[in-house]
Design an enzyme around this catalytic site. Sequence first.
Site, mmCIF file in Angstrom:
data_model
loop_
_atom_site.group_PDB
_atom_site.id
_atom_site.type_symbol
_atom_site.label_atom_id
_atom_site.label_comp_id
_atom_site.label_asym_id
_atom_site.label_seq_id
_atom_site.Cartn_x
_atom_site.Cartn_y
_atom_site.Cartn_z
ATOM 1 N N ASP A 1 -7.503 10.081 6.317
ATOM 2 C CA ASP A 1 -8.552 11.017 5.920
ATOM 3 C C ASP A 1 -8.060 12.215 5.312
ATOM 4 O O ASP A 1 -6.937 12.632 5.760
ATOM 5 C CB ASP A 1 -9.201 11.312 7.316
ATOM 6 C CG ASP A 1 -10.898 11.238 7.245
ATOM 7 O OD1 ASP A 1 -11.356 11.093 5.851
ATOM 8 O OD2 ASP A 1 -11.467 10.918 8.277
ATOM 9 N N GLU B 1 -14.814 13.144 2.227
ATOM 10 C CA GLU B 1 -16.075 13.376 2.311
ATOM 11 C C GLU B 1 -16.918 14.204 0.876
ATOM 12 O O GLU B 1 -16.262 15.034 0.653
ATOM 13 C CB GLU B 1 -16.230 14.201 3.555
ATOM 14 C CG GLU B 1 -16.281 13.563 4.868
ATOM 15 C CD GLU B 1 -16.491 14.489 6.302
ATOM 16 O OE1 GLU B 1 -17.123 15.408 6.012
ATOM 17 O OE2 GLU B 1 -16.054 13.789 7.044
ATOM 18 N N LYS C 1 -9.591 8.997 2.059
ATOM 19 C CA LYS C 1 -10.873 9.220 2.220
ATOM 20 C C LYS C 1 -11.203 10.545 2.052
ATOM 21 O O LYS C 1 -10.407 11.190 3.031
ATOM 22 C CB LYS C 1 -11.264 8.333 3.494
ATOM 23 C CG LYS C 1 -12.910 8.628 3.756
ATOM 24 C CD LYS C 1 -13.238 7.847 4.912
ATOM 25 C CE LYS C 1 -13.225 8.578 6.339
ATOM 26 N NZ LYS C 1 -13.915 9.846 6.338
ATOM 27 N N ASP D 1 -10.278 11.555 10.512
ATOM 28 C CA ASP D 1 -10.151 12.937 11.136
ATOM 29 C C ASP D 1 -11.054 13.061 12.565
ATOM 30 O O ASP D 1 -11.294 14.067 13.166
ATOM 31 C CB ASP D 1 -10.530 14.182 10.333
ATOM 32 C CG ASP D 1 -12.057 13.986 9.673
ATOM 33 O OD1 ASP D 1 -12.478 12.873 9.921
ATOM 34 O OD2 ASP D 1 -12.176 14.966 9.032
ATOM 35 N N SER D 2 -11.755 11.903 12.797
ATOM 36 C CA SER D 2 -12.605 11.859 14.115
ATOM 37 C C SER D 2 -11.444 11.995 15.259
ATOM 38 O O SER D 2 -11.911 12.213 16.455
ATOM 39 C CB SER D 2 -13.101 10.353 14.219
ATOM 40 O OG SER D 2 -12.265 9.174 13.796
ATOM 41 N N GLU E 1 -22.417 7.043 6.284
ATOM 42 C CA GLU E 1 -22.318 7.347 7.821
ATOM 43 C C GLU E 1 -24.021 7.770 8.074
ATOM 44 O O GLU E 1 -24.462 8.652 7.556
ATOM 45 C CB GLU E 1 -21.518 8.425 8.011
ATOM 46 C CG GLU E 1 -21.441 8.654 9.377
ATOM 47 C CD GLU E 1 -20.215 9.207 10.060
ATOM 48 O OE1 GLU E 1 -19.413 9.564 9.176
ATOM 49 O OE2 GLU E 1 -20.193 9.915 11.247
HETATM 50 O O1 KIV Z 1 -13.057 10.301 10.937
HETATM 51 C C1 KIV Z 1 -13.486 8.865 10.900
HETATM 52 O O2 KIV Z 1 -13.050 8.311 11.887
HETATM 53 C C2 KIV Z 1 -14.567 8.620 10.018
HETATM 54 C C3 KIV Z 1 -15.237 7.241 10.359
HETATM 55 C C4 KIV Z 1 -16.298 7.645 11.426
HETATM 56 C C5 KIV Z 1 -15.926 6.857 9.231
HETATM 57 O O3 KIV Z 1 -14.925 9.384 9.156
#
Ligand code: KIV
Length: 285
Positions: free
Chosen positions: A92, A124, A122, A53-54, A191
Amino acid sequence: MAYLKPDQPEKVYVPALRAAKESGEKLVCLTAYDYPTARIVDEAGVDIILVGDSMGNVIHGYGNTIPVTLEEILSATKAVKRGSSRALIVSDMPYGTFHTGDNKAVRNAMRLLKNGGAEAVKLEGGRNRVDLVKRLVDEEIPVMAHIGLTPQSVHKLGGYRVQGKTTVDANRLIEDAKMLEEAGAFAIVLELIPREVAETISKELTISTVGIGAGAACDIQVLVLHDLIGFTFGRQPRFVRQYANVSQVITDAITKWMDDVRSGDYPSEAESYGFPKEARKNVNA
Ligand code: KIV
């Protein structure tokens, strides 16, 4: 859909991570959000592609990850899937897609696997996500956990700061990591935490740690591709090592093309099409 050719290395699946940890082999993970970057990353030999989600910061310009939607991650995952054949694809779960009930979270994660082609998700959070992780794993969904700096908590944390700097906070992170392993996560992103804390977690867990700004002891290193290739704006965090300046390469190419157009040098005859001789006689001029 890309297929493996006989001489291509073996596709990476979740169990490969445990085998790599046991043998002490370091793995690498990069983000990708579209077909061309997925192809480049996959063909370069990266083991895991994270559809992170970056993308909210990097390609949408939102300023943080909060506005990213499931549809955006889903669409990106489909493109990444088409562009990769070897890497494990982890998608994510954006903010808001796993916070309003476990059934809803499972449905959203399933969409990423069924419709997007993700092979794991993934999410959080620490001890507060333990029940959800168990539930997802029960439903055959591999989960990569994520603790330390969790960018979806930016408003609660009040910024992007190193986490786990006191003994109490460090011990809490270590406990969270153990609880997430116990819950069935197959890997855990660490992180922006002190390298000593990351090292302790990496030693105490049997699952892989995936470090970003967490030192060299992690089993896997992850970076945002755009940071690594210099295709972002603004100041980079200290853990980013920039290996190229793609923004400059693009600017130089555009500048040269504009100069050529303005000087009449582009397009040349070779870069355009002639009208066939036999058709010329039928043209009313
Ligand atoms: O969203 C993302 O790219 C991330 C990484 C920085 C681990 O969570």
